[in-house]
Structure formats: C-alpha cells, structure tokens
Enzyme design. Sequence first.
Site, PDB file in Angstrom:
ATOM      1  N   GLU A 125       0.955  -1.254  -0.033  1.00  0.00           N
ATOM      2  CA  GLU A 125      -0.042  -0.089   0.047  1.00  0.00           C
ATOM      3  C   GLU A 125       0.630   1.305   0.036  1.00  0.00           C
ATOM      4  OE1 GLU A 125      -2.489   1.656  -0.481  1.00  0.00           O
ATOM      5  OE2 GLU A 125      -4.493   1.079   0.423  1.00  0.00           O
ATOM      6  N   ASP A 126       0.115   2.233  -0.448  1.00  0.00           N
ATOM      7  CA  ASP A 126       0.913   3.653  -0.428  1.00  0.00           C
ATOM      8  C   ASP A 126       0.923   4.233   0.979  1.00  0.00           C
ATOM      9  OD1 ASP A 126      -1.800   4.226  -0.608  1.00  0.00           O
ATOM     10  OD2 ASP A 126      -1.837   5.791  -2.040  1.00  0.00           O
TER      11      ASP A 126
ATOM     12  N   ASP B  36      -3.978   5.344   6.665  1.00  0.00           N
ATOM     13  CA  ASP B  36      -4.395   6.590   7.321  1.00  0.00           C
ATOM     14  C   ASP B  36      -5.341   6.135   8.543  1.00  0.00           C
ATOM     15  OD1 ASP B  36      -5.782   9.051   8.004  1.00  0.00           O
ATOM     16  OD2 ASP B  36      -5.700   9.669   5.789  1.00  0.00           O
TER      17      ASP B  36
ATOM     18  N   PHE C 149      -1.575  15.932   5.258  1.00  0.00           N
ATOM     19  CA  PHE C 149      -1.998  15.477   3.930  1.00  0.00           C
ATOM     20  C   PHE C 149      -0.754  15.792   3.000  1.00  0.00           C
ATOM     21  CE2 PHE C 149      -3.443  15.451  -0.447  1.00  0.00           C
ATOM     22  CZ  PHE C 149      -4.471  14.576  -0.360  1.00  0.00           C
TER      23      PHE C 149
ATOM     24  N   ARG D  72       1.282  12.899  -8.272  1.00  0.00           N
ATOM     25  CA  ARG D  72       1.761  11.383  -8.205  1.00  0.00           C
ATOM     26  C   ARG D  72       3.239  11.415  -8.569  1.00  0.00           C
ATOM     27  NH1 ARG D  72      -2.581   7.966  -6.813  1.00  0.00           N
ATOM     28  NH2 ARG D  72      -4.402   8.520  -7.874  1.00  0.00           N
TER      29      ARG D  72
HETATM   30  P1  IMP Z   1      -7.670   4.716   5.067  1.00  0.00           P
HETATM   31  O1  IMP Z   1      -8.730   3.702   4.588  1.00  0.00           O
HETATM   32  O2  IMP Z   1      -8.222   5.776   5.995  1.00  0.00           O
HETATM   33  O3  IMP Z   1      -6.445   4.152   5.722  1.00  0.00           O
HETATM   34  O4  IMP Z   1      -7.128   5.463   3.625  1.00  0.00           O
HETATM   35  C1  IMP Z   1      -6.087   5.190   2.919  1.00  0.00           C
HETATM   36  C2  IMP Z   1      -6.337   5.685   1.585  1.00  0.00           C
HETATM   37  O5  IMP Z   1      -6.501   7.102   1.598  1.00  0.00           O
HETATM   38  C3  IMP Z   1      -4.857   5.810   0.669  1.00  0.00           C
HETATM   39  O6  IMP Z   1      -4.587   4.420   0.242  1.00  0.00           O
HETATM   40  C4  IMP Z   1      -4.692   6.781   0.047  1.00  0.00           C
HETATM   41  O7  IMP Z   1      -5.425   6.494  -1.346  1.00  0.00           O
HETATM   42  C5  IMP Z   1      -5.822   7.653   0.687  1.00  0.00           C
HETATM   43  N1  IMP Z   1      -4.811   8.733   1.731  1.00  0.00           N
HETATM   44  C6  IMP Z   1      -4.690   9.098   2.903  1.00  0.00           C
HETATM   45  N2  IMP Z   1      -3.971   9.980   3.453  1.00  0.00           N
HETATM   46  C7  IMP Z   1      -3.673  10.458   2.218  1.00  0.00           C
HETATM   47  C8  IMP Z   1      -2.525  11.403   2.062  1.00  0.00           C
HETATM   48  O8  IMP Z   1      -2.217  12.062   3.008  1.00  0.00           O
HETATM   49  N3  IMP Z   1      -2.601  11.824   0.683  1.00  0.00           N
HETATM   50  C9  IMP Z   1      -3.057  11.243  -0.399  1.00  0.00           C
HETATM   51  N4  IMP Z   1      -3.853  10.053  -0.194  1.00  0.00           N
HETATM   52  C10 IMP Z   1      -4.302   9.662   0.982  1.00  0.00           C
HETATM   53 MG    MG Z   2      -4.601   3.903  -1.979  1.00  0.00          MG
END
Ligand code: IMP
Ligand code: MG
Length: 186
Positions: A109-110, A113, A162, A175
């Site tokens: 994963e990238d 959050d 962010f 990106r």
């Molecule tokens: P989560 O389900 O809240 O853990 O969100 C994960 C997804 O939200 C990641 O795979 C990203 O696509 C997006 N995301 C969360 N934080 C960021 C950020 O700081 N920058 C860009 N994308 C984010």
């Molecule tokens: Mg993602």
Amino acid sequence: MPKKRKNMEKLQVLDKTFAISIPEAEIQKQVSRVAAEITRDLAGKSPLFLPVLNGSFIFAADLLRQIPIPCEVSFIKLASYQGTQSTGHIHEVIGLNADITGRHIVIVEDIIDSGMTMAHMIETLQAQNPASIKVCSLLVKPEALKVRIPIDYCAMEIPNDFIVGYGLDYNGFGRNTKNIYTLIKD
Ligand code: IMP
Ligand code: MG
C-alpha cells in the site's frame, strides 16, 4: 541564487501548495530497508505481492526491484461504488486474477491513514484462505489509525498531515514526483 535551502522546496498541485517533507534519498533508504526485511522473511515462500493501485505504483516498482527472491506480482484495486442498499459505499477488490489459496500474500500500500481500507482488504483476501497475509505500507499515520490492523512492514511513519508525491495524489494530481510533499496549512 543557488538553491541552498532545499528543504523549502515547494510544489503546487492544483489549488494547493505543498512543501518537501521527505526527500528522495530518505525514501530510497527506507524502501531498501523494508525490501531487505521482506527478502529475509519470505525467502523460500514464493510470495505473491499485491500492490494496491493507483497510489502504490512507484513504491511497488522500487521495492520489488530490491527483492531478489522468486515471487509473483499482481496489481489490485479497491473499487468503491454506491450500493443499492442503504449501507452506502460498497468496496470490492478488483483485478485479483490469481488463486491465492495457500499463498503467502504481501499487500503493498501507499499509505495507511484510518486503516479502514486495509482492514477491508485483509478481510476480503482472508476469505480466500491464503497461507499468510503480510501488510507492507510505504507510509503510516499512527495518529489517524481508527482500527487495529497488523502492519508488518512500514517504510516511514508520518504526522497526521496530507501529503502528495511518489505515487500519492491530491485529486488525481501530484503522483509523479521523486520526493514526498506535505500540504502547507492555509
Ligand atoms: P484509510 O482507509 O483511511 O487508511 O485511507 C487510505 C487511503 O486514503 C490511501 O490508500 C490513500 O489513497 C488515501 N490517503 C490517505 N491519506 C492520504 C494523504 O495524505 N495523501 C494522499 N492520499 C491519502
Ligand atoms: Mg490507496
């Protein structure tokens, strides 16, 4: 004037201004460290890497080129669409063509959050009885985590800000950079 204060480097993405927060050299150092950990842990297990599109495409490319063990790679995507039920959004893992039964899986994963996306991914994949599932994320925001998920490999922990770059986007843009940038509060 020579660019001495490199840490002040700015990036404009659509209507937002970002400042460099993790330079390329630091990213590459941490990616190499994680690659070494995975290589050590999964040697002889013929793992199947599942990088999650779109955000992890650059991370996955750098990471996998530093993992010299026999392995397979299959990109997946979490499609989100409005369900017909009142439950709201439904998420489905798409692109998974391989049979993962009995396989050692590494989700790439990238960023994690809240952890909701990864929790759903793990649950979906677990239902197909893989031998093991490991989670590898380029970035984790520990302060933002809302659910308990196992994070086996994490390149870098960051504050609850962010960010964009190195695969991560703001409204689809930003990106294509080598560094990672943080939104400057306005
Ligand atoms: P989560 O389900 O809240 O853990 O969100 C994960 C997804 O939200 C990641 O795979 C990203 O696509 C997006 N995301 C969360 N934080 C960021 C950020 O700081 N920058 C860009 N994308 C984010
Ligand atoms: Mg993602």
